[in-house]
Write a protein that holds these residues in place. Structure first.
Motif, PDB file in Angstrom:
ATOM      1  N   TRP A 306      51.574  37.745  44.269  1.00  0.00           N
ATOM      2  CA  TRP A 306      50.704  38.007  45.367  1.00  0.00           C
ATOM      3  C   TRP A 306      50.506  37.137  46.362  1.00  0.00           C
ATOM      4  CZ3 TRP A 306      51.305  43.350  45.222  1.00  0.00           C
ATOM      5  CH2 TRP A 306      51.983  43.448  44.040  1.00  0.00           C
ATOM      6  N   SER A 356      62.304  42.941  42.914  1.00  0.00           N
ATOM      7  CA  SER A 356      62.823  42.905  41.907  1.00  0.00           C
ATOM      8  C   SER A 356      63.986  43.591  41.807  1.00  0.00           C
ATOM      9  CB  SER A 356      62.589  45.309  42.405  1.00  0.00           C
ATOM     10  OG  SER A 356      63.120  45.355  43.363  1.00  0.00           O
ATOM     11  N   ALA A 438      61.668  49.158  50.388  1.00  0.00           N
ATOM     12  CA  ALA A 438      60.487  50.484  50.370  1.00  0.00           C
ATOM     13  C   ALA A 438      60.178  50.847  49.464  1.00  0.00           C
ATOM     14  CB  ALA A 438      61.134  51.676  50.838  1.00  0.00           C
ATOM     15  N   ASP A 439      60.779  50.894  48.307  1.00  0.00           N
ATOM     16  CA  ASP A 439      60.893  50.649  46.850  1.00  0.00           C
ATOM     17  C   ASP A 439      59.838  50.166  46.076  1.00  0.00           C
ATOM     18  OD1 ASP A 439      62.465  53.448  47.154  1.00  0.00           O
ATOM     19  OD2 ASP A 439      63.877  52.494  46.156  1.00  0.00           O
ATOM     20  N   GLY A 440      60.217  48.805  46.971  1.00  0.00           N
ATOM     21  CA  GLY A 440      58.975  47.766  46.283  1.00  0.00           C
ATOM     22  C   GLY A 440      58.160  47.787  47.359  1.00  0.00           C
ATOM     23  N   GLY A 441      57.731  48.376  48.191  1.00  0.00           N
ATOM     24  CA  GLY A 441      56.327  48.975  48.663  1.00  0.00           C
ATOM     25  C   GLY A 441      56.518  47.563  49.283  1.00  0.00           C
ATOM     26  N   ALA A 442      57.338  47.451  50.815  1.00  0.00           N
ATOM     27  CA  ALA A 442      57.225  46.430  51.868  1.00  0.00           C
ATOM     28  C   ALA A 442      57.219  47.457  52.879  1.00  0.00           C
ATOM     29  CB  ALA A 442      57.614  45.690  51.355  1.00  0.00           C
ATOM     30  N   GLY A 443      56.711  48.684  53.003  1.00  0.00           N
ATOM     31  CA  GLY A 443      57.659  49.592  54.115  1.00  0.00           C
ATOM     32  C   GLY A 443      57.262  49.355  55.505  1.00  0.00           C
TER      33      GLY A 443
END
Length: 519
Positions: A306, A356, A438-443
C-alpha cells in the motif's frame, strides 16, 4: 569425540549446488572462452569460432533451464532463486539471445562484406587507424564475448535473491552494453555519444540503487529479499530508512526498464547504438529488468504494497502517456521505436501492479511477446539502407511497400503487434495485463492504458500508410539482401508474433504455472 564431530558437522561451510546455477555458469563460461578465442585464435577463424561457441553455449544453457523446470528452491547460499519466474525468464532471455546473435552475426548489411560494427572500435573516428582497419575489412568479433557477458548478467538479474547479487548482476549486464553501444560502423560520433550518455546515466542510477541497498540493509539487517520481507512485516509509515531505501532501489530498476522519469537515455542510445545491439538491448534488457522488478516488489516488499503501489501506478500512467504522445512527434524510426518501448514499459508495469499471481503471469507472457516483436522490428530496420548506411528517417520509408512489398509487410506485422491489433501477440499481451490489473483493483490504470494504446496505434498506422500509400522516391533507399541468419531472425519474430496472437494458450498456461516466487 562424537560430540565434537557433531559440532564440526554443524559448522561446515554450506555447499553450493552448481547444477542449479548451470544456465548462468554455461553462459559465463562461454563468455570467458570467447575472450580466450580473441587472444589465441587466428583472426580469420575467430568469427566462425565465436559464432559456434555462442550458439552452442546458449543452446546448452537453454537445455539446462528445461532440465531445471519444476524446481522451487534457493541456491548459492541464498543468493539465487531457482523458481518458476526465474526459469521462465531465463529461457526467454536465451531464446532472445539466440535471435540477437543472429543479427549481430550479419556480415552483408552493407556493401563490401562489412557489418554494423566498427572495424576497430579503439580507433578514433576519422583517424588513419580507422581508415586502415576499414580498408582491411576487419571484423569486430569481440562483440560476441561482450554479448555473452551481458546475457549472463541478464540471466542472473531476475534470479537474484539478495540485493548484493542483484547489484552485481545489474553491473555485469550493463558494462558490456555500454561498450557495445559505442561500436557502430556508421555515424561513429553519434554512437560514442550514445555510449557515453548510457554509461553516465547508468552509473548515476547504479549509485541510487546501491545507496538504497545500504539503507535497506540498515533497516532490516539483511540483504536477502525474504529477510527484508520479514523485517517489513511490522513496518510503520514513518520508517524513513525503509521507504527511502525502497524508493532508491526502485529508481535503479526503473532506469533499466526505461520508465518515466528515468527514460531520458532511451531515445538517444537506441538511435546511436548499432541496430543489432539496439534490438538486443530493447528486448532482453527489458525482460531481465522487469524480472528483477517483479522479484523485488513481490518477494521483498509484499508487506509494503500500500506504500509502493500508488506511486508505481503514477509512474506507469506517466510512462504510458509520455511514451505514446512523444512518439507521435518522432521522424526517426529508431527513436520512434524507442518511445514505443517506453510506452510498453508502462503497459508491462500495468500487469505487475496487479500485485497478484495473475499479474505476474500476464507480465511474463507480455515480456515474451514484446521481446520477439522488438527484435524482429529492429532486424527489419537493418535492411533498409542508402548510401549513408541505414535509412532511419521516416521520409526515406515512403513507398517502401511498392519497392519491397515483403519487407514492408513484415514490418507492418510488427507494428500492428505493437499497436495491439487482434490476432497478434501484442493484443493477447495487452488483454492479459489489462485484465489482471482490472481484477486487482487498478481500473483507472486500465482506462489510461487503453487510451494510450489508441494514441500509439496512430503513429504505427501512420508508418504503414507511409510505406504502402506513398509514392516511392527515385533516390529512395534499397533493401539489402539479408543473410540466412537475419532472414531466420525475422522469420522467427513473425512466427512468434502470429502464433502467440492466434494460439496463445500454451504459453499463457506456462506463464501461469511459472508465476509463483520462492520465498
Amino acid at each position: 569425540m562424537s560430540a565434537g564431530l557433531q559440532l564440526a558437522a554443524t559448522v561446515d561451510a554450506p555447499k553450493i549446488e552448481y547444477g542449479q546455477l548451470s544456465p548462468m555458469l554455461i553462459v559465463f563460461g562461454v563468455a570467458v572462452a570467447g575472450v580466450l578465442v580473441e587472444a589465441f585464435v587466428p583472426r580469420k577463424a575467430r568469427y566462425v569460432t565465436q559464432l559456434v561457441l555462442a550458439f552452442a553455449g546458449m543452446a546448452a544453457a537453454f537445455g539446462a533451464v528445461v532440465a531445471l523446470s519444476g524446481h522451487r528452491e534457493v541456491a548459492a547460499v541464498g543468493a539465487v532463486a531457482v523458481d518458476g519466474p526465474a526459469l521462465f525468464l531465463q529461457g526467454t532471455l536465451l531464446l532472445l539471445g539466440i535471435v540477437a546473435v543472429m543479427l549481430i552475426a550479419e556480415r552483408r548489411v552493407e556493401g563490401g562484406g562489412a557489418d554494423a560494427f566498427a572495424a576497430q572500435a579503439s580507433a578514433a573516428p576519422g583517424s588513419v587507424a580507422e581508415k586502415e582497419a576499414t580498408e582491411a575489412r576487419l571484423h569486430q568479433t569481440e562483440v560476441f564475448p561482450l554479448t555473452m557477458f551481458s546475457l549472463g548478467g541478464m540471466l542472473l538479474f531476475p534470479a537474484a535473491n539478495d540485493l548484493l547479487t542483484l547489484f552485481v548482476a545489474l553491473e555485469v549486464l550493463s558494462l558490456p552494453l555500454y561498450l557495445l553501444c559505442g561500436m557502430a560502423r556508421r555515424r561513429r560520433m553519434l554512437s560514442q555519444e550514445a555510449a557515453l550518455k548510457y554509461f553516465l546515466l547508468g552509473a548515476f542510477s547504479s549509485a541510487f540503487f546501491l545507496f538504497g541497498v545500504a539503507l535497506l540493509y540498515g533497516y532490516s539487517g539483511t540483504l536477502r529479499l525474504d529477510g527484508i520481507a520479514v523485517a517489513t512485516g511490522g513496518a510503520m509509515d514513518n520508517d524513513a530508512l525503509l521507504l527511502i531505501g525502497m524508493a532508491m532501489v526502485a529508481v535503479g530498476l526503473l532506469f533499466k526498464v526505461g520508465a518515466v522519469p528515468f527514460h531520458s537515455w532511451t531515445p538517444d542510445v537506441y538511435q546511436g547504438a548499432p541496430t543489432p545491439i539496439t534490438g538486443f538491448m530493447a528486448s532482453a534488457t527489458k525482460v531481465a529488468a522487469f524480472g528483477a522488478l517483479l522479484r523485488f516488489f513481490y518477494v521483498a516488499m509484499p508487506g509494503m504494497k500500500w506504500d509502493w503501489r500508488p506511486v508505481m501506478i503514477g509512474v506507469a500512467i506517466v510512462t504510458m502517456v509520455a511514451g505514446a504522445i512523444i512518439a507521435i512527434t518522432q521522424t526517426d524510426v529508431k527513436r520512434m521505436l524507442a518511445y514505443s518501448s517506453i510506452a510498453h514499459a508502462g503497459f508491462i508495469l500495468t500487469g505487475m501492479l496487479a500485485a497478484s499471481e495473475a499479474g505476474a503471469s500476464s507480465t511474463l507472457f507480455y515480456l515474451v511477446a514484446y521481446g520477439f516483436v522488438t527484435l524482429g522490428a529492429f532486424a527489419v530496420v537493418t535492411l533498409v539502407r542508402d548510401a549513408g548506411g541505414e535509412a532511419t528517417h521516416l521520409s526515406r520509408w515512403a513507398g517502401l511497400g511498392r519497392r519491397s512489398p515483403l519487407v514492408a509487410a513484415v514490418f507492418a506485422v510488427f507494428l500492428l503487434a505493437f499497436a495491439g491489433i487482434p490476432l497478434t501477440s501484442g493484443f493477447t499481451g495487452k488483454f492479459a495485463v489489462f485484465q489482471a490489473a482490472a481484477d486487482g483493483g487498478a481500473g483507472s490504470l486500465v482506462i489510461v492504458g487503453v487510451l494510450c494504446s489508441a494514441i500509439a496505434a496512430f503513429f504505427y498506422v501512420r508508418v504503414i500508410v507511409l510505406m504502402f500509400f506513398s509514392e516511392p522516391k527515385a533516390d529512395g533507399p534499397t533493401v539489402a539482401v539479408p543473410s540466412v541468419m537475419t532472414a531466420a531472425a525475422i522469420a522467427l519474430g513473425v512466427a512468434v508474433t502470429v502464433v502467440l496472437g492466434i494460439l496463445p494458450q500454451p504459453v499463457l498456461d506456462l506463464a501461469d504455472k511459472a508465476s509463483l516466487f520462492v520465498h
